[in-house]
Design a protein around this motif. Structure first.
Motif, PDB file in Angstrom:
ATOM      1  N   ILE A  38       0.720  -1.277  -0.160  1.00 31.13           N
ATOM      2  CA  ILE A  38      -0.029  -0.079   0.116  1.00 31.13           C
ATOM      3  C   ILE A  38       0.770   1.292  -0.070  1.00 31.13           C
ATOM      4  CG2 ILE A  38      -0.142   0.447   2.581  1.00 31.13           C
ATOM      5  CD1 ILE A  38      -3.113   0.708   1.875  1.00 31.13           C
ATOM      6  N   GLY A  39       0.313   2.264  -0.776  1.00 30.89           N
ATOM      7  CA  GLY A  39       1.176   3.546  -0.913  1.00 30.89           C
ATOM      8  C   GLY A  39       0.394   4.707  -0.719  1.00 30.89           C
ATOM      9  N   PRO A  40       0.824   5.780  -0.901  1.00 35.39           N
ATOM     10  CA  PRO A  40       0.234   7.104  -0.649  1.00 35.39           C
ATOM     11  C   PRO A  40      -1.121   7.403  -1.504  1.00 35.39           C
ATOM     12  CG  PRO A  40       2.764   7.576  -0.456  1.00 35.39           C
ATOM     13  CD  PRO A  40       2.421   6.141  -1.190  1.00 35.39           C
ATOM     14  N   LYS A  41      -0.892   6.875  -2.525  1.00 32.44           N
ATOM     15  CA  LYS A  41      -1.851   7.107  -3.526  1.00 32.44           C
ATOM     16  C   LYS A  41      -3.173   6.029  -3.302  1.00 32.44           C
ATOM     17  CE  LYS A  41       1.080   8.812  -7.176  1.00 32.44           C
ATOM     18  NZ  LYS A  41       1.388   8.531  -8.850  1.00 32.44           N
ATOM     19  N   ASP A  42      -3.145   5.184  -2.303  1.00 30.85           N
ATOM     20  CA  ASP A  42      -4.073   4.144  -2.067  1.00 30.85           C
ATOM     21  C   ASP A  42      -4.843   4.550  -0.946  1.00 30.85           C
ATOM     22  OD1 ASP A  42      -2.696   2.723  -4.185  1.00 30.85           O
ATOM     23  OD2 ASP A  42      -1.420   1.967  -2.679  1.00 30.85           O
ATOM     24  N   LEU A  43      -5.984   3.793  -0.752  1.00 31.37           N
ATOM     25  CA  LEU A  43      -7.049   3.828   0.340  1.00 31.37           C
ATOM     26  C   LEU A  43      -6.982   2.477   0.908  1.00 31.37           C
ATOM     27  CD1 LEU A  43      -9.234   5.479   1.962  1.00 31.37           C
ATOM     28  CD2 LEU A  43     -10.881   4.636   0.441  1.00 31.37           C
ATOM     29  N   LEU A  44      -6.822   2.439   2.293  1.00 26.53           N
ATOM     30  CA  LEU A  44      -7.334   1.288   3.210  1.00 26.53           C
ATOM     31  C   LEU A  44      -8.858   1.609   3.830  1.00 26.53           C
ATOM     32  CD1 LEU A  44      -6.639  -1.730   4.562  1.00 26.53           C
ATOM     33  CD2 LEU A  44      -5.960  -0.045   6.375  1.00 26.53           C
ATOM     34  N   ILE A  45      -9.998   0.549   3.511  1.00 34.57           N
ATOM     35  CA  ILE A  45     -11.091   0.707   4.133  1.00 34.57           C
ATOM     36  C   ILE A  45     -10.872  -0.477   5.229  1.00 34.57           C
ATOM     37  CG2 ILE A  45     -13.478   0.176   3.943  1.00 34.57           C
ATOM     38  CD1 ILE A  45     -13.501   0.951   1.100  1.00 34.57           C
ATOM     39  N   ALA A  46     -11.013  -0.029   6.478  1.00 39.83           N
ATOM     40  CA  ALA A  46     -10.829  -0.845   7.799  1.00 39.83           C
ATOM     41  C   ALA A  46     -12.273  -1.162   8.269  1.00 39.83           C
ATOM     42  CB  ALA A  46      -9.719  -0.624   8.634  1.00 39.83           C
ATOM     43  N   VAL A  47     -12.505  -2.272   8.636  1.00 41.86           N
ATOM     44  CA  VAL A  47     -13.994  -2.477   9.304  1.00 41.86           C
ATOM     45  C   VAL A  47     -13.627  -3.301  10.660  1.00 41.86           C
ATOM     46  CG1 VAL A  47     -16.241  -3.506   9.157  1.00 41.86           C
ATOM     47  CG2 VAL A  47     -14.744  -2.673   7.141  1.00 41.86           C
ATOM     48  N   SER A  48     -14.020  -2.724  11.709  1.00 40.21           N
ATOM     49  CA  SER A  48     -13.757  -3.415  13.192  1.00 40.21           C
ATOM     50  C   SER A  48     -14.662  -2.972  14.166  1.00 40.21           C
ATOM     51  CB  SER A  48     -12.272  -3.248  13.482  1.00 40.21           C
ATOM     52  OG  SER A  48     -12.091  -4.311  14.476  1.00 40.21           O
ATOM     53  N   TYR A  49     -14.864  -3.852  15.115  1.00 41.17           N
ATOM     54  CA  TYR A  49     -15.745  -3.584  16.216  1.00 41.17           C
ATOM     55  C   TYR A  49     -15.213  -4.039  17.411  1.00 41.17           C
ATOM     56  CZ  TYR A  49     -18.944  -2.760  12.290  1.00 41.17           C
ATOM     57  OH  TYR A  49     -19.489  -2.334  11.001  1.00 41.17           O
ATOM     58  N   HIS A  50     -15.533  -3.553  18.502  1.00 40.59           N
ATOM     59  CA  HIS A  50     -15.100  -4.012  19.812  1.00 40.59           C
ATOM     60  C   HIS A  50     -15.412  -5.508  20.147  1.00 40.59           C
ATOM     61  CE1 HIS A  50     -14.691  -4.539  24.356  1.00 40.59           C
ATOM     62  NE2 HIS A  50     -13.775  -3.560  24.215  1.00 40.59           N
ATOM     63  N   PRO A  51     -14.742  -6.375  20.596  1.00 43.98           N
ATOM     64  CA  PRO A  51     -13.322  -6.317  20.734  1.00 43.98           C
ATOM     65  C   PRO A  51     -12.612  -6.138  19.352  1.00 43.98           C
ATOM     66  CG  PRO A  51     -13.766  -8.601  21.094  1.00 43.98           C
ATOM     67  CD  PRO A  51     -14.933  -7.927  20.789  1.00 43.98           C
ATOM     68  N   TYR A  52     -11.722  -5.301  19.271  1.00 44.21           N
ATOM     69  CA  TYR A  52     -11.157  -4.879  17.929  1.00 44.21           C
ATOM     70  C   TYR A  52      -9.984  -5.905  17.246  1.00 44.21           C
ATOM     71  CZ  TYR A  52     -13.492  -0.866  19.330  1.00 44.21           C
ATOM     72  OH  TYR A  52     -14.322   0.227  19.747  1.00 44.21           O
ATOM     73  N   ALA A  53     -10.086  -6.461  16.027  1.00 37.40           N
ATOM     74  CA  ALA A  53      -9.275  -7.595  15.728  1.00 37.40           C
ATOM     75  C   ALA A  53      -7.871  -6.927  15.378  1.00 37.40           C
ATOM     76  CB  ALA A  53      -9.803  -8.093  14.440  1.00 37.40           C
ATOM     77  N   GLU A  54      -6.792  -7.839  16.013  1.00 33.84           N
ATOM     78  CA  GLU A  54      -5.508  -7.162  16.166  1.00 33.84           C
ATOM     79  C   GLU A  54      -4.985  -7.356  14.778  1.00 33.84           C
ATOM     80  OE1 GLU A  54      -1.120  -8.849  17.890  1.00 33.84           O
ATOM     81  OE2 GLU A  54      -3.088  -9.873  18.459  1.00 33.84           O
ATOM     82  N   GLU A  55      -5.066  -8.124  13.664  1.00 36.14           N
ATOM     83  CA  GLU A  55      -4.761  -8.078  12.200  1.00 36.14           C
ATOM     84  C   GLU A  55      -5.351  -6.669  11.572  1.00 36.14           C
ATOM     85  OE1 GLU A  55      -6.248 -12.191  13.024  1.00 36.14           O
ATOM     86  OE2 GLU A  55      -6.843 -10.274  13.814  1.00 36.14           O
ATOM     87  N   THR A  56      -6.379  -6.152  11.986  1.00 31.59           N
ATOM     88  CA  THR A  56      -7.146  -5.030  11.441  1.00 31.59           C
ATOM     89  C   THR A  56      -6.447  -3.924  11.994  1.00 31.59           C
ATOM     90  OG1 THR A  56      -9.253  -6.220  11.127  1.00 31.59           O
ATOM     91  CG2 THR A  56      -9.108  -3.639  11.037  1.00 31.59           C
TER      92      THR A  56
END
Length: 290
Positions: A198-216
């Motif tokens: 991933i780089g500055p021109k990219d977007l990460l969409i992250a989805v997580s709820y409590h308890p938050y996944a460590e990988e995310t």
């Protein structure tokens, strides 16, 4: 410091207070962070409930809420609450989402165990969550989220455990719309390797709820370090994936008999995809006309 000087230095509106809390959240003690999260997540309850009720729901002593208010420049808790009360009155809002959920859960708890009413219970709980979605995600938030997706060279999508269905839907749907998309599924423990391109021109969409996944959480941290934009879908503005984000879409899901739903999250994901589809279609039409 006199009360007049304290009041003069305090945030003058609920929006200003929310901004100040987000800015200072990491520096607060664990106990004050509990209160901060409640203030951010339950503004209507802050406006309407007594200090005793709020302290019970936060899991702290009333004196801690007074200390929290003073740390932001207010003489006491009532002056801080007045900001939310004024906002509630000006917005003509009804009973807060948290309070409606509590009433619903109390009604469900009184029913006998059995499967006969389960469907109606989930329908009613999800209806509350869907109605609340319009309150936590504004038109401006949606427009900005769609713009982030549209402008990204590549969209990376991550979400584990309970969030996995939402993330997989987003990745699949964006790919169907010919948006360059990479689904971070973590197969064979390769989450870090999947994010490292991933780089500055990219977007990460992250989805997580409590308890938050460590990988995310790790994916969000890596994306931030590599200069990428981050769009977070989460249950709190101060969750581990919300703090580093360019934009947070705040979703409060329903919980029926301890089972949490994903109805509001899927609805939001669908709206994001369709919003992007409209934007892409307009761009294509303009390009064809030119």
């Amino acid at each position: 410091m006199t009360e007049e000087i304290m009041a003069a230095n305090a945030p003058a509106s609920a929006d200003e207070l929310r901004a100040a809390i987000l800015e200072r959240y990491d520096s607060l003690s664990k106990r004050l962070q509990q209160i901060a999260r409640y203030v951010l997540d339950e503004p209507n309850e802050m406006a309407l409930e007594t200090l005793a009720v709020i302290s019970e729901r936060c899991g702290v002593q009333p004196s801690a809420i007074v200390r929290f208010a003073k740390s932001f420049g207010y003489p006491g808790a009532s002056q801080m609450q007045r900001l939310f009360r004024d906002g509630l009155l000006s917005g003509h809002a009804g009973l807060g989402y948290g309070e409606r959920v509590r009433h619903f859960n109390e009604a469900v708890a009184k029913k006998p165990e059995g499967g006969a009413d389960v469907l109606s219970e989930f329908v009613e709980g999800n209806t509350l969550a869907l109605q609340n979605l319009n309150q936590t995600v504004s038109e401006a938030d949606m427009a900005r989220a769609v713009s982030l997706i549209d402008k990204a060279e590549t969209v990376y999508v991550v979400g584990f455990r309970r969030s996995f269905p939402v993330a997989s839907y987003l990745a699949y749907s964006l790919q169907q719309l010919n948006k360059r998309t990479l689904f971070i599924d973590g197969v064979a423990g390769l989450t870090k390797q999947q994010v490292q391109t991933i780089g500055p021109k990219d977007l990460l969409i992250a989805v997580s709820y409590h308890p938050y996944a460590e990988e995310t959480v790790q994916a969000v941290e890596m994306a931030g370090q590599r200069g990428a934009r981050i769009l977070s879908i989460s249950d709190s503005l101060v969750s581990p994936i919300a703090k580093p984000a360019s934009l947070v879409l705040h979703v409060r899901e329903s919980e029926v008999r301890t089972f949490r739903s994903l109805a509001a999250s899927i609805c939001l994901a669908q709206a994001l995809v369709i919003g992007f589809a409209f934007t892409a279609s307009k761009k294509k039409a303009r390009a064809g006309a030119g």
